[in-house]
Write a protein that holds these residues in place. Sequence first.
Motif, PDB file in Angstrom:
ATOM      1  N   TYR A 169       0.842  -1.201   0.000  1.00  0.00           N
ATOM      2  CA  TYR A 169       0.000   0.000   0.000  1.00  0.00           C
ATOM      3  C   TYR A 169       0.881   1.256   0.000  1.00  0.00           C
ATOM      4  O   TYR A 169       0.682   2.185  -0.781  1.00  0.00           O
ATOM      5  CB  TYR A 169      -0.962   0.010   1.205  1.00  0.00           C
ATOM      6  N   THR A 170       1.874   1.272   0.897  1.00  0.00           N
ATOM      7  CA  THR A 170       2.751   2.444   1.000  1.00  0.00           C
ATOM      8  C   THR A 170       3.437   2.702  -0.338  1.00  0.00           C
ATOM      9  O   THR A 170       3.546   3.850  -0.786  1.00  0.00           O
ATOM     10  CB  THR A 170       3.773   2.239   2.137  1.00  0.00           C
ATOM     11  N   ALA A 171       3.871   1.626  -0.997  1.00  0.00           N
ATOM     12  CA  ALA A 171       4.543   1.779  -2.295  1.00  0.00           C
ATOM     13  C   ALA A 171       3.611   2.427  -3.320  1.00  0.00           C
ATOM     14  O   ALA A 171       4.055   3.238  -4.138  1.00  0.00           O
ATOM     15  CB  ALA A 171       5.013   0.411  -2.806  1.00  0.00           C
ATOM     16  N   ARG A 172       2.325   2.099  -3.260  1.00  0.00           N
ATOM     17  CA  ARG A 172       1.385   2.701  -4.224  1.00  0.00           C
ATOM     18  C   ARG A 172       1.236   4.197  -3.975  1.00  0.00           C
ATOM     19  O   ARG A 172       1.176   4.991  -4.914  1.00  0.00           O
ATOM     20  CB  ARG A 172       0.017   2.004  -4.151  1.00  0.00           C
ATOM     21  N   VAL A 173       1.202   4.590  -2.695  1.00  0.00           N
ATOM     22  CA  VAL A 173       1.087   6.020  -2.378  1.00  0.00           C
ATOM     23  C   VAL A 173       2.369   6.754  -2.790  1.00  0.00           C
ATOM     24  O   VAL A 173       2.318   7.844  -3.370  1.00  0.00           O
ATOM     25  CB  VAL A 173       0.784   6.233  -0.868  1.00  0.00           C
ATOM     26  N   VAL A 174       3.517   6.122  -2.508  1.00  0.00           N
ATOM     27  CA  VAL A 174       4.805   6.729  -2.877  1.00  0.00           C
ATOM     28  C   VAL A 174       4.856   6.936  -4.394  1.00  0.00           C
ATOM     29  O   VAL A 174       5.231   8.004  -4.888  1.00  0.00           O
ATOM     30  CB  VAL A 174       5.984   5.839  -2.402  1.00  0.00           C
ATOM     31  N   ASP A 175       4.432   5.923  -5.124  1.00  0.00           N
ATOM     32  CA  ASP A 175       4.469   5.997  -6.576  1.00  0.00           C
ATOM     33  C   ASP A 175       3.594   7.153  -7.082  1.00  0.00           C
ATOM     34  O   ASP A 175       4.018   7.956  -7.909  1.00  0.00           O
ATOM     35  CB  ASP A 175       4.003   4.639  -7.139  1.00  0.00           C
ATOM     36  N   LEU A 176       2.390   7.246  -6.538  1.00  0.00           N
ATOM     37  CA  LEU A 176       1.474   8.319  -6.945  1.00  0.00           C
ATOM     38  C   LEU A 176       2.090   9.690  -6.624  1.00  0.00           C
ATOM     39  O   LEU A 176       2.134  10.586  -7.482  1.00  0.00           O
ATOM     40  CB  LEU A 176       0.126   8.146  -6.216  1.00  0.00           C
ATOM     41  N   ALA A 177       2.576   9.849  -5.386  1.00  0.00           N
ATOM     42  CA  ALA A 177       3.109  11.151  -4.963  1.00  0.00           C
ATOM     43  C   ALA A 177       4.306  11.543  -5.837  1.00  0.00           C
ATOM     44  O   ALA A 177       4.384  12.676  -6.322  1.00  0.00           O
ATOM     45  CB  ALA A 177       3.511  11.101  -3.495  1.00  0.00           C
ATOM     46  N   HIS A 178       5.205  10.619  -6.046  1.00  0.00           N
ATOM     47  CA  HIS A 178       6.416  10.954  -6.804  1.00  0.00           C
ATOM     48  C   HIS A 178       6.091  11.245  -8.270  1.00  0.00           C
ATOM     49  O   HIS A 178       6.677  12.142  -8.866  1.00  0.00           O
ATOM     50  CB  HIS A 178       7.467   9.848  -6.653  1.00  0.00           C
ATOM     51  N   ARG A 179       5.143  10.505  -8.817  1.00  0.00           N
ATOM     52  CA  ARG A 179       4.727  10.787 -10.206  1.00  0.00           C
ATOM     53  C   ARG A 179       4.166  12.195 -10.319  1.00  0.00           C
ATOM     54  O   ARG A 179       4.361  12.876 -11.310  1.00  0.00           O
ATOM     55  CB  ARG A 179       3.641   9.785 -10.627  1.00  0.00           C
ATOM     56  N   ARG A 180       3.457  12.638  -9.252  1.00  0.00           N
ATOM     57  CA  ARG A 180       2.817  13.955  -9.305  1.00  0.00           C
ATOM     58  C   ARG A 180       3.696  15.045  -8.685  1.00  0.00           C
ATOM     59  O   ARG A 180       3.251  16.181  -8.500  1.00  0.00           O
ATOM     60  CB  ARG A 180       1.446  13.899  -8.614  1.00  0.00           C
ATOM     61  N   GLY A 181       4.922  14.668  -8.314  1.00  0.00           N
ATOM     62  CA  GLY A 181       5.900  15.693  -7.929  1.00  0.00           C
ATOM     63  C   GLY A 181       5.838  16.156  -6.482  1.00  0.00           C
ATOM     64  O   GLY A 181       6.247  17.268  -6.165  1.00  0.00           O
ATOM     65  N   PHE A 182       5.308  15.337  -5.579  1.00  0.00           N
ATOM     66  CA  PHE A 182       5.395  15.729  -4.173  1.00  0.00           C
ATOM     67  C   PHE A 182       5.884  14.568  -3.317  1.00  0.00           C
ATOM     68  O   PHE A 182       6.071  13.458  -3.812  1.00  0.00           O
ATOM     69  CB  PHE A 182       4.074  16.345  -3.661  1.00  0.00           C
ATOM     70  N   ALA A 183       6.108  14.849  -2.045  1.00  0.00           N
ATOM     71  CA  ALA A 183       6.798  13.903  -1.162  1.00  0.00           C
ATOM     72  C   ALA A 183       5.826  13.154  -0.248  1.00  0.00           C
ATOM     73  O   ALA A 183       4.656  13.518  -0.129  1.00  0.00           O
ATOM     74  CB  ALA A 183       7.831  14.668  -0.328  1.00  0.00           C
ATOM     75  N   VAL A 184       6.340  12.114   0.395  1.00  0.00           N
ATOM     76  CA  VAL A 184       5.561  11.326   1.364  1.00  0.00           C
ATOM     77  C   VAL A 184       6.274  11.346   2.714  1.00  0.00           C
ATOM     78  O   VAL A 184       7.464  11.052   2.794  1.00  0.00           O
ATOM     79  CB  VAL A 184       5.419   9.854   0.904  1.00  0.00           C
ATOM     80  N   HIS A 185       5.514  11.696   3.759  1.00  0.00           N
ATOM     81  CA  HIS A 185       6.018  11.555   5.129  1.00  0.00           C
ATOM     82  C   HIS A 185       5.205  10.473   5.831  1.00  0.00           C
ATOM     83  O   HIS A 185       3.979  10.450   5.720  1.00  0.00           O
ATOM     84  CB  HIS A 185       5.889  12.869   5.906  1.00  0.00           C
ATOM     85  N   LEU A 186       5.907   9.618   6.546  1.00  0.00           N
ATOM     86  CA  LEU A 186       5.237   8.549   7.291  1.00  0.00           C
ATOM     87  C   LEU A 186       5.372   8.798   8.787  1.00  0.00           C
ATOM     88  O   LEU A 186       6.497   8.853   9.303  1.00  0.00           O
ATOM     89  CB  LEU A 186       5.867   7.205   6.905  1.00  0.00           C
TER      90      LEU A 186
END
Length: 345
Positions: free
Chosen positions: A153-170
Motif C-alpha cells: 500500500y505504502t509503495a502505491r502512495v509513494v508511486d502516486l506522490a512521486h509521479r505527481r511531484g510531491f513527497a511522502v512523510h510517514l
Amino acid sequence: MEMIDLRSDTVTLPSPQMREAIYHAELGDDVFGDDPTVNRFERSAAERMGKEAALLVVSGTMGNLVSILTHCGRGAEVILGDRCHTHLYEAGGISALGGIHPRTVPNQPDGTLRLEDIEAAIRPDNVHFPRTRLVCLENTHNRCDGAALTAEYTARVVDLAHRRGFAVHLDGARIFNAAVALGVDVRELARGVDSLSFCLSKGLAAPVGSVVCGSKSFIAEARRTRKMLGGGMRQAGVLAAAGIVALETMIDRIREDHENAARLAEGIARIGGLSIDLARVQTNIVYFDVTAQRLKAEELVQRLGARGVRILSTGPARLRAVTHYGITAGDIDQTISVLTEVMNA
Ligand code: TLP
C-alpha cells in the motif's frame, strides 16, 4: 494498590538495561555534533530504517512537525487523513508554526487513504490554490484500531506522490508494531517514503525521544528546523543511550504486546454490555464500545480506575486500552475480571 495502566504505551518505564546505559553514556554537546552516543544512535536508527540519515527529536509530535516543516514552505498544502494523529492531536502545529494548509481526506477503517481520494485532493497549478507538497501516512494507525499499513500500500502512495511531484512523510510512531504484526522487516514499510518519524517512548519503552529518518540532505535541513523549534539538545546522549537499548532489546518482545492485546480483546468480547470487533485488533491497541445504555465510557473509566485498571475514553461510548512492556498476561486476566465485575454490578 498496584495499578494496571493501559492508557497508552507511552506510560512505559525504562528497563534496567536502559537505566544502566543512561548512567554510563559517553556524552558531548550534540548541537556541536559532539555527542558520540547520539551519533552512534542516529547512524544505527538510519541503518535500521534503510535511510541515509537520522535525527533524534524530543517527541513524536516534534518528529512530525520537523518533517512537515522541512518538506513544506508557508502556504503549501499537505494531504493527510482526517483521523491521523498530526491532524487531531498535535495542536495544529503545522498551521500555527508552519503556515501549512491541511487538506484532509477520509481515513478508511484500515488506516489507509484511498488513492482516488489522494489523487482528487491534488491541487492543479492555478493562482487560486495552494501547492500540494506532501502526503502523510500513519503506520500503525492509532485511531484506526492500530491497523498496520502494508508495504504494498505504502509503495502505491509513494508511486502516486512521486509521479505527481510531491513527497511522502510517514508517521511511524509505532512502525515496529506494524513490522512485527505483518512479519516483515521494518525497512519494507519505510521503503520509498521521503521521511519518517518513529517513537522510542511508546512500544520501545525508552523514556523520551523520537527519530526522523530520511536522505542526508533532508536530515541536514531537518536539523536546522529542529534548532528553530528549540529542539537542539546538548548532552542528548542520555536519551540516545536508552534509544540504543530500545532498538537492541525491545523490538522482538512487541509480539507479546500483540498477544496480550488479542487476549484482552477476546475477554472483552465475552462481557455483556461491551462490544468489540475482534478482527480489527491487529497490534497493541484495543478500541471497544460500551453498548449498555446506562453507562457512559467516562463512568466506566472511573469505576475501573477505582479498582486498579486505567484505560482511556476516546468518545461518549468508546474506550481504548493499549498493551506494552510491563503488562503481563496476568495483568490482562485481572483487567478482564475487573471489567466483568464492573459491567455486572
Ligand atoms: N499518541 C498518544 C496520544 O497523543 C494520543 C497515544 O497515547 O497514543 N503519532 C502517533 C500515531 C501517536 O499515536 C502519537 C502519540 C504521536 C504521533 C505523538 O507522539 P508524542 O506523544 O511523543 O508527541
